[in-house]
Design a protein around this motif. Structure first.
Motif, PDB file in Angstrom:
ATOM      1  N   LYS A 181       0.841  -1.203   0.000  1.00 32.61           N
ATOM      2  CA  LYS A 181       0.000   0.000   0.000  1.00 32.61           C
ATOM      3  C   LYS A 181       0.879   1.257   0.000  1.00 32.61           C
ATOM      4  O   LYS A 181       0.613   2.212  -0.728  1.00 32.61           O
ATOM      5  CB  LYS A 181      -0.920  -0.024   1.225  1.00 32.61           C
ATOM      6  N   ASP A 182       1.923   1.234   0.804  1.00 30.16           N
ATOM      7  CA  ASP A 182       2.835   2.380   0.866  1.00 30.16           C
ATOM      8  C   ASP A 182       3.411   2.662  -0.526  1.00 30.16           C
ATOM      9  O   ASP A 182       3.459   3.815  -0.968  1.00 30.16           O
ATOM     10  CB  ASP A 182       3.955   2.091   1.876  1.00 30.16           C
ATOM     11  N   ARG A 186       2.479   5.971  -2.732  1.00 34.05           N
ATOM     12  CA  ARG A 186       3.618   6.836  -3.085  1.00 34.05           C
ATOM     13  C   ARG A 186       3.671   7.068  -4.600  1.00 34.05           C
ATOM     14  O   ARG A 186       3.813   8.208  -5.064  1.00 34.05           O
ATOM     15  CB  ARG A 186       4.925   6.201  -2.599  1.00 34.05           C
ATOM     16  N   GLN A 187       3.495   5.976  -5.366  1.00 34.95           N
ATOM     17  CA  GLN A 187       3.537   6.105  -6.832  1.00 34.95           C
ATOM     18  C   GLN A 187       2.441   7.056  -7.318  1.00 34.95           C
ATOM     19  O   GLN A 187       2.650   7.870  -8.199  1.00 34.95           O
ATOM     20  CB  GLN A 187       3.351   4.726  -7.494  1.00 34.95           C
ATOM     21  N   TYR A 188       1.244   6.941  -6.717  1.00 36.08           N
ATOM     22  CA  TYR A 188       0.129   7.803  -7.119  1.00 36.08           C
ATOM     23  C   TYR A 188       0.476   9.263  -6.809  1.00 36.08           C
ATOM     24  O   TYR A 188       0.257  10.157  -7.629  1.00 36.08           O
ATOM     25  CB  TYR A 188      -1.155   7.389  -6.376  1.00 36.08           C
ATOM     26  N   TYR A 189       1.035   9.484  -5.612  1.00 39.11           N
ATOM     27  CA  TYR A 189       1.380  10.860  -5.217  1.00 39.11           C
ATOM     28  C   TYR A 189       2.425  11.446  -6.173  1.00 39.11           C
ATOM     29  O   TYR A 189       2.326  12.601  -6.592  1.00 39.11           O
ATOM     30  CB  TYR A 189       1.893  10.899  -3.769  1.00 39.11           C
ATOM     31  N   GLU A 190       3.402  10.620  -6.514  1.00 39.75           N
ATOM     32  CA  GLU A 190       4.459  11.114  -7.408  1.00 39.75           C
ATOM     33  C   GLU A 190       3.892  11.490  -8.776  1.00 39.75           C
ATOM     34  O   GLU A 190       4.302  12.458  -9.394  1.00 39.75           O
ATOM     35  CB  GLU A 190       5.562  10.055  -7.552  1.00 39.75           C
ATOM     36  N   LYS A 293       3.292  12.146   2.916  1.00 37.99           N
ATOM     37  CA  LYS A 293       2.210  12.953   2.322  1.00 37.99           C
ATOM     38  C   LYS A 293       1.220  12.092   1.534  1.00 37.99           C
ATOM     39  O   LYS A 293       0.099  12.497   1.282  1.00 37.99           O
ATOM     40  CB  LYS A 293       2.793  13.997   1.359  1.00 37.99           C
ATOM     41  N   HIS A 294       1.668  10.920   1.127  1.00 41.08           N
ATOM     42  CA  HIS A 294       0.816  10.060   0.285  1.00 41.08           C
ATOM     43  C   HIS A 294      -0.202   9.255   1.095  1.00 41.08           C
ATOM     44  O   HIS A 294      -1.045   8.599   0.537  1.00 41.08           O
ATOM     45  CB  HIS A 294       1.697   9.121  -0.554  1.00 41.08           C
ATOM     46  N   TRP A 295      -0.112   9.311   2.428  1.00 38.68           N
ATOM     47  CA  TRP A 295      -0.989   8.492   3.271  1.00 38.68           C
ATOM     48  C   TRP A 295      -2.243   9.227   3.742  1.00 38.68           C
ATOM     49  O   TRP A 295      -2.190  10.426   4.015  1.00 38.68           O
ATOM     50  CB  TRP A 295      -0.229   8.019   4.505  1.00 38.68           C
TER      51      TRP A 295
END
Ligand code: H2U
Length: 350
Positions: A181-182, A186-190, A293-295
Motif C-alpha cells: 500500500k505504501d 507513493r507512486q500515485y502521489y508522485e 504525504k501520500h498516506w
C-alpha cells in the motif's frame, strides 16, 4: 448490447494493492434475495468467571485482571512476537531468505461486560475505545515500524473469546499489506501530486454510488474494488495520516460513525455481524520521519457473510488460485447497507 456495471461481468482494479477482482453480477439470480432473517439473540452473560478477559478473572499466565470499569489493556499472554529475540543470520541464498521480526502484542478489552459489542455501546464508550487505540498507538509507534490495531469479531473470523476486545500487534518490519500500500500510494502521489485516498474520497462524494455514511470528518464507502461482499472503508476526510493526528471532534465523529456502521452491519442479517477490521496509516518508528504525504488514515472492514447469518463467502478455488470474485456488486451492497437503520439495533426489537 451496451455495457452495464450492475449487469455485465467485468474486472475492477484495486489501486491500493495493484490487484484486480472479477465482478460477475449476472450470477445474481435477483438483485437481492429478500430473505428475511430470524433475529439472532445474543445470549452471553454479562460476566463469566471462566472468561480470562473479564474483570477480576485470572488469565492463563496466573495474573488476575483488575476490576476494570472501562477499557482494559494487557500484553497478550501468547504473543506472536516477542520484543527481545535473536535475529536470524543473513542468507545469500535467494530461495531461503529470512528476516528479523521483533514486536509485541496487546489485547484491549472494550468494555467490562461480555455481552456488549461496539454497536451496543454508547458513543461515549466507543470514544474511550478510540482514545485507548490512540494511547497504545502513540506508545508503540515510537519504537515500532508498524502498529496494527485490529478487531476479529465472531468465531467465524477466528475470534477466540466472545468478550468485546481487539488486538494490537506492533512490529519491527513493514508487513506485506502496508508495504505494498505504501508503494502504491507513493507512486500515485508522485504522478498526481495528491494523496490517492484524498482524491478517492472527493470522487466518491461526488458520485454518491458507494457512500454509506458521511459526516464532516469521515466517509464510509463500499470501495469500488471491494472483494468481500460487504467490505467497507472508513476514510478520513481531513487528510489525517495517522491515528495520533485525530482531533477531539474527529474522535467524536468517528465514534458515531463506528456505532452507525456496526449497527447497520448487525441489522443486515439480524446477527452479531462478524468481521476482521483494522486501521492503516503512515508507517511509524524508524519510518516516522520519512515522507508520508501520500498516506490517508483509514479503517477497513472485511466481513465474511454473503447472504445470511449462516451463509458466508469463502475465498477459495478461483479466488485463491487466480483472483477474488464477487457476484453482488459494490453498488448493490452499498444500497443494502445504506437503506438499513443505523440508529436502532435489531435486538432492541426482540
Ligand atoms: P482473539 O479472540 O482475537 O483471538 O483475541 C484474544 C486474545 O487474548 C488471544 O490472542 C489472548 C489470546 O492470546 N489471551 C491472553 O492473552 N490471555 C488469556 O488468558 C486468554 C486469551
Amino acid at each position: 448490447m451496451s455495457f452495464e456495471l450492475t449487469k455485465h461481468q467485468h474486472t475492477r482494479f484495486n489501486p491500493l494493492n495493484g490487484q484486480w477482482i472479477l465482478v460477475s453480477p449476472h450470477r445474481m439470480k435477483r438483485p437481492w434475495s429478500g430473505q428475511e432473517e430470524q433475529p439472532q439473540p445474543v445470549n452471553l452473560p454479562e460476566f463469566d468467571p471462566a472468561n480470562p478477559l473479564c474483570p477480576g478473572v485470572e488469565r492463563a499466565n496466573g495474573i488476575k485482571n483488575p476490576i476494570y470499569t472501562s477499557t482494559f489493556t494487557f500484553t497478550n499472554d501468547f504473543p506472536a512476537m516477542l520484543e527481545d529475540v535473536p535475529l536470524p543470520p543473513e542468507s545469500d541464498d535467494p530461495l531461503f531468505q529470512t528476516g528479523g521480526a521483533r514486536g509485541t502484542c496487546k489485547v484491549i478489552c472494550f468494555h467490562p461486560k461480555s455481552n456488549k459489542t461496539l454497536p451496543l455501546m454508547t458513543p461515549k464508550e466507543i470514544r474511550t475505545v478510540i482514545d485507548t487505540w490512540i494511547a497504545e498507538y502513540k506508545m508503540l509507534a515510537e519504537k515500532y515500524t508498524w502498529v496494527q490495531i485490529f478487531e476479529n469479531k465472531g468465531a467465524s473470523m477466528g475470534c477466540s473469546n466472545p468478550h468485546p476486545h481487539c488486538q494490537v500487534w506492533a512490529c519491527s518490519f513493514l508487513p506485506n499489506e502496508p508495504r505494498v500500500k505504501d508503494e502504491k500510494l507513493r507512486q500515485y502521489y508522485e504522478k498526481h501530486g495528491k494523496a490517492l485516498l484524498d482524491d478517492y474520497v472527493k470522487k466518491e462524494i461526488a458520485k454518491k454510488e458507494r457512500v454509506i455514511i458521511e459526516n464532516p470528518d469521515w466517509l464510509v464507502v463500499v470501495p469500488f474494488w471491494a472483494s468481500w461482499p460487504f467490505e467497507t472503508m472508513i476514510i478520513s476526510r481531513n487528510g489525517n495520516r495517522r491515528m495520533s493526528d485525530l482531533s477531539l471532534q474527529q474522535i467524536n465523529n468517528l465514534a458515531i460513525v463506528i456505532k452507525e456502521l456496526t449497527i447497520k452491519y448487525d441489522n443486515l442479517f439480524k446477527c452479531s455481524f462478524p468481521y476482521s477490521m483494522g486501521w492503516h496509516g503512515a508507517p511509524t518508528g524508524d519510518l516516522a520521519s520519512s515522507d508520508d504525504k501520500h498516506w490517508t488514515l483509514h479503517a477497513i472492514y472485511y466481513p465474511p457473510l454473503l447472504r445470511s447469518a449462516f451463509v458466508r463467502k469463502f475465498m477459495v478455488g478461483f479466488e485463491l488460485l487466480c483472483q477474488p470474485q464477487r457476484d453482488l456488486t459494490a453498488e448493490q451492497a452499498t444500497q443494502k447497507l445504506r437503506q438499513l437503520c443505523g440508529k436502532k439495533h435489531y435486538s432492541e426489537h426482540i
